[in-house]
Design a protein around this motif. Structure first.
Motif, short mmCIF file in Angstrom:
data_model
loop_
_atom_site.label_atom_id
_atom_site.label_comp_id
_atom_site.label_asym_id
_atom_site.label_seq_id
_atom_site.Cartn_x
_atom_site.Cartn_y
_atom_site.Cartn_z
N ALA A 15 0.83 -1.20 0.00
CA ALA A 15 0.00 0.00 0.00
C ALA A 15 0.86 1.25 0.00
CB ALA A 15 -0.93 0.00 1.21
N SER A 16 0.32 2.31 -0.56
CA SER A 16 0.96 3.63 -0.52
C SER A 16 -0.13 4.68 -0.60
CB SER A 16 1.95 3.80 -1.68
OG SER A 16 1.26 3.82 -2.92
N ALA A 17 0.23 5.93 -0.33
CA ALA A 17 -0.77 7.01 -0.37
C ALA A 17 -0.20 8.26 -1.01
CB ALA A 17 -1.25 7.32 1.05
N VAL A 18 -1.02 8.92 -1.82
CA VAL A 18 -0.65 10.20 -2.44
C VAL A 18 -1.81 11.17 -2.28
CG1 VAL A 18 0.83 9.06 -4.16
CG2 VAL A 18 -1.56 9.53 -4.71
N ASN A 19 -1.53 12.45 -2.40
CA ASN A 19 -2.61 13.44 -2.34
C ASN A 19 -3.03 13.84 -3.75
OD1 ASN A 19 -0.66 15.22 -3.25
ND2 ASN A 19 -0.36 16.20 -1.25
N SER A 20 -3.94 14.78 -3.84
CA SER A 20 -4.48 15.19 -5.14
C SER A 20 -3.43 15.79 -6.06
CB SER A 20 -5.61 16.21 -4.93
OG SER A 20 -6.64 15.65 -4.15
N ASP A 51 -12.74 10.74 6.21
CA ASP A 51 -13.69 11.35 5.27
C ASP A 51 -12.98 11.93 4.05
OD1 ASP A 51 -15.86 10.73 6.85
OD2 ASP A 51 -15.78 12.62 7.96
N ASN A 52 -11.67 12.13 4.18
CA ASN A 52 -10.88 12.71 3.10
C ASN A 52 -9.97 11.66 2.44
OD1 ASN A 52 -10.27 15.03 1.54
ND2 ASN A 52 -8.33 15.28 2.65
N CYS A 53 -10.25 10.38 2.76
CA CYS A 53 -9.43 9.28 2.22
C CYS A 53 -10.26 8.39 1.31
CB CYS A 53 -8.85 8.43 3.34
SG CYS A 53 -7.59 9.23 4.34
N LEU A 54 -9.62 7.89 0.27
CA LEU A 54 -10.26 6.92 -0.63
C LEU A 54 -9.27 5.80 -0.89
CD1 LEU A 54 -12.61 6.07 -2.47
CD2 LEU A 54 -11.60 7.47 -4.28
N VAL A 55 -9.69 4.58 -0.54
CA VAL A 55 -8.85 3.39 -0.72
C VAL A 55 -9.20 2.73 -2.04
CG1 VAL A 55 -8.24 1.12 0.18
CG2 VAL A 55 -8.64 3.01 1.75
N GLY A 56 -8.21 2.34 -2.82
CA GLY A 56 -8.45 1.67 -4.09
C GLY A 56 -7.82 0.29 -4.15
N LEU A 57 -8.58 -0.69 -4.68
CA LEU A 57 -8.07 -2.05 -4.87
C LEU A 57 -8.56 -2.56 -6.22
CD1 LEU A 57 -9.70 -1.94 -1.83
CD2 LEU A 57 -8.25 -3.92 -1.48
N GLU A 58 -7.77 -3.42 -6.82
CA GLU A 58 -8.21 -4.08 -8.04
C GLU A 58 -9.16 -5.22 -7.69
OE1 GLU A 58 -4.77 -3.84 -11.38
OE2 GLU A 58 -4.30 -5.09 -9.65
N SER A 59 -10.12 -5.49 -8.58
CA SER A 59 -11.03 -6.63 -8.37
C SER A 59 -10.31 -7.90 -8.81
CB SER A 59 -12.31 -6.43 -9.17
OG SER A 59 -12.02 -6.20 -10.55
N THR A 60 -9.61 -8.53 -7.85
CA THR A 60 -8.77 -9.70 -8.16
C THR A 60 -9.25 -10.92 -7.39
OG1 THR A 60 -7.25 -8.95 -6.44
CG2 THR A 60 -6.69 -8.39 -8.71
N GLY A 61 -10.43 -11.41 -7.74
CA GLY A 61 -10.94 -12.62 -7.10
C GLY A 61 -11.26 -12.40 -5.63
N HIS A 62 -11.03 -13.45 -4.83
CA HIS A 62 -11.44 -13.41 -3.42
C HIS A 62 -10.34 -12.94 -2.48
CE1 HIS A 62 -9.35 -17.27 -3.85
NE2 HIS A 62 -9.10 -17.19 -2.56
N GLY A 75 -14.68 2.24 8.46
CA GLY A 75 -15.09 3.57 8.02
C GLY A 75 -14.38 4.10 6.79
N PHE A 76 -13.54 3.29 6.14
CA PHE A 76 -12.84 3.73 4.93
C PHE A 76 -13.79 3.69 3.73
CE2 PHE A 76 -9.20 2.61 7.52
CZ PHE A 76 -8.21 3.50 7.12
N LYS A 77 -13.66 4.67 2.85
CA LYS A 77 -14.34 4.64 1.55
C LYS A 77 -13.47 3.83 0.60
CE LYS A 77 -14.68 9.14 1.43
NZ LYS A 77 -14.95 10.53 0.98
N ILE A 78 -14.09 2.89 -0.11
CA ILE A 78 -13.33 1.94 -0.93
C ILE A 78 -13.80 1.99 -2.38
CG2 ILE A 78 -12.69 -0.49 -1.24
CD1 ILE A 78 -13.30 -0.88 1.75
N GLY A 79 -12.84 2.13 -3.29
CA GLY A 79 -13.13 2.10 -4.72
C GLY A 79 -12.56 0.84 -5.34
N ILE A 80 -13.39 0.09 -6.06
CA ILE A 80 -12.94 -1.13 -6.72
C ILE A 80 -12.60 -0.81 -8.18
CG2 ILE A 80 -13.54 -3.50 -7.36
CD1 ILE A 80 -13.22 -3.02 -4.37
#
Length: 387
Positions: A15-20, A51-62, A75-80
């Motif tokens: 995992a890593s994190a960047v801003n806008s 509220d200012n974070c968005l987590v992203g993951l690839e849809s890679t099976g289970h 409480g994390f917002k998650i984008g697939i």
């Protein structure tokens, strides 16, 4: 906005994190697919505003399901993200470099570009539903294998029993009989009143004294092998089948509970039960992943395959059988049922048959039509209305 990219693997993730602005806030780090690893992830972002974070993951099976459920409930917002999106970004890079650390930045970039589907509460329920449905499918397959083994054992031990039960050994009555008396010798030595009571109770009166007399006579003259080892195997197999039946019943209750909470309009389609409906919506997931019904057809593997070479173009082809085998099973099963539960689909099926098409080919056309109906129902959130 802070974008957290996670590259999913079986045993550990990065995992890593960047801003806008693209500034790296958290350098790529590895964490295990375990409670300790998840706690490490949380500690890295404990000072961030969720509220200012968005987590992203690839849809890679289970492999990412445990982490998704964990982070969602934290409480994390998650984008697939569709892996095609990250592959596209990787291809645009001259060196086309791929490793776990770089992939976290690519995933974060996809989030910045808006190439993701935001996880909702119902998506978490669908993950649970998909797990239950696939486990149920596996149990059904195990049940089928055990029934085949039991039939083989009885072909050796008591071959005449199949005719007594009119070609169906897998009845509650036959199981009750074999669990108590698993060989012809035991049955022939049993008192007629005891045997009559067992058959009457287990069959709810369908089998009585006359059948008990007949069964004793058949058992006395059986050509079956007298083998205690096979008798033990028969009892064990029946006990295993009873256990699987209980497990299926328990899973069905859980499936119904989740389906009731989801209140999906998939159940408005005639002939589609809780189980079939659960398989369909859990395998499809977010319907907006598919831009048109043709792509959903392809994912289900019920689209026609192509056979072409030069000027040759095959007139008849089979379905491709690619994509989700579970969704394909459910669509084909639902298509066979809706024919007899809806006039529009029945007329469509009979029209294909009248044109000389086989039963399977006609059902294949029904599958195609049903998928398009399902696509419309789920995308527009409307109930079934073909009558």
């Amino acid at each position: 906005m802070i974008f957290i990219g996670i590259d999913i693997a079986k045993n550990s993730h990065f995992a890593s994190a960047v801003n806008s602005d693209g500034e790296v806030l958290v350098n790529p780090f590895s964490f295990q697919n375990s409670k300790k690893g998840f706690d490490l992830f949380i500690s890295k972002f404990k000072n961030f505003d969720l509220d200012n974070c968005l987590v992203g993951l690839e849809s890679t099976g289970h492999y990412g399901d445990n982490l998704i459920c964990f982070l969602f409930h934290k409480g994390f917002k998650i984008g697939i993200i569709n892996p095609i999106q990250t592959n596209s970004l990787r291809s645009s890079n001259i060196r086309k470099t791929k490793n776990d650390k770089i992939d976290t930045f690519l995933i974060a970039k996809c989030l910045q570009l808006g190439n993701f589907s935001l996880m909702q509460e119902k998506d978490i329920s669908i993950i649970k539903l998909r797990t239950l449905c696939r486990f149920r499918f596996d149990i059904i397959q195990s049940q089928t294998r055990l029934k085949t083994q039991l039939t083989t054992c009885l072909d050796l031990l008591f071959p005449e029993l199949d005719n007594f039960f009119k070609g169906n050994l897998h009845l509650k009555t036959s199981y009750a009989l074999l669990e108590k008396y698993s060989s012809p010798k035991e049955i022939s030595n049993t008192r007629i009143d005891t045997l009559t009571k067992l058959l009457t109770v287990s069959s709810k009166g369908h089998y009585s004294y006359d059948e008990a007399v007949k069964l004793k006579s058949i058992a006395k003259n059986s050509i079956g092998i007298e083998n205690p080892a096979i008798s033990i195997q028969v009892k064990c197999l029946i006990n295993q089948l009873a256990l699987l039946k209980e497990q299926i019943s328990s899973i069905d209750k859980d499936i119904k509970e989740i389906m009731d909470n989801l209140n999906s309009n998939i159940l408005t389609i005639p002939g589609i039960s809780y189980t079939l409906g659960a398989i369909i919506i859990s395998e499809i997931g977010d319907i907006h992943r598919f831009s048109n019904p043709t792509k959903l057809l392809t994912y289900a593997g019920v689209d026609p395959s192509v056979r072409q070479s030069g000027k040759f173009n095959a007139k008849t082809t089979r379905i491709s059988k690619r994509g989700s085998k579970h969704l394909r099973y459910a669509i084909q099963r639902a298509s066979s049922l809706i024919i007899w539960n809806n006039d529009v689909f029945y007329e469509y099926y009979t029209t294909k048959r009248s044109k000389g098409k086989s039963h399977n080919n006609s059902v294949g056309h029904v599958c195609n039509k049903l998928v398009r109906v399902i696509f419309k129902l789920l995308t527009e959130n409307i109930p079934f209305n073909l009558s």
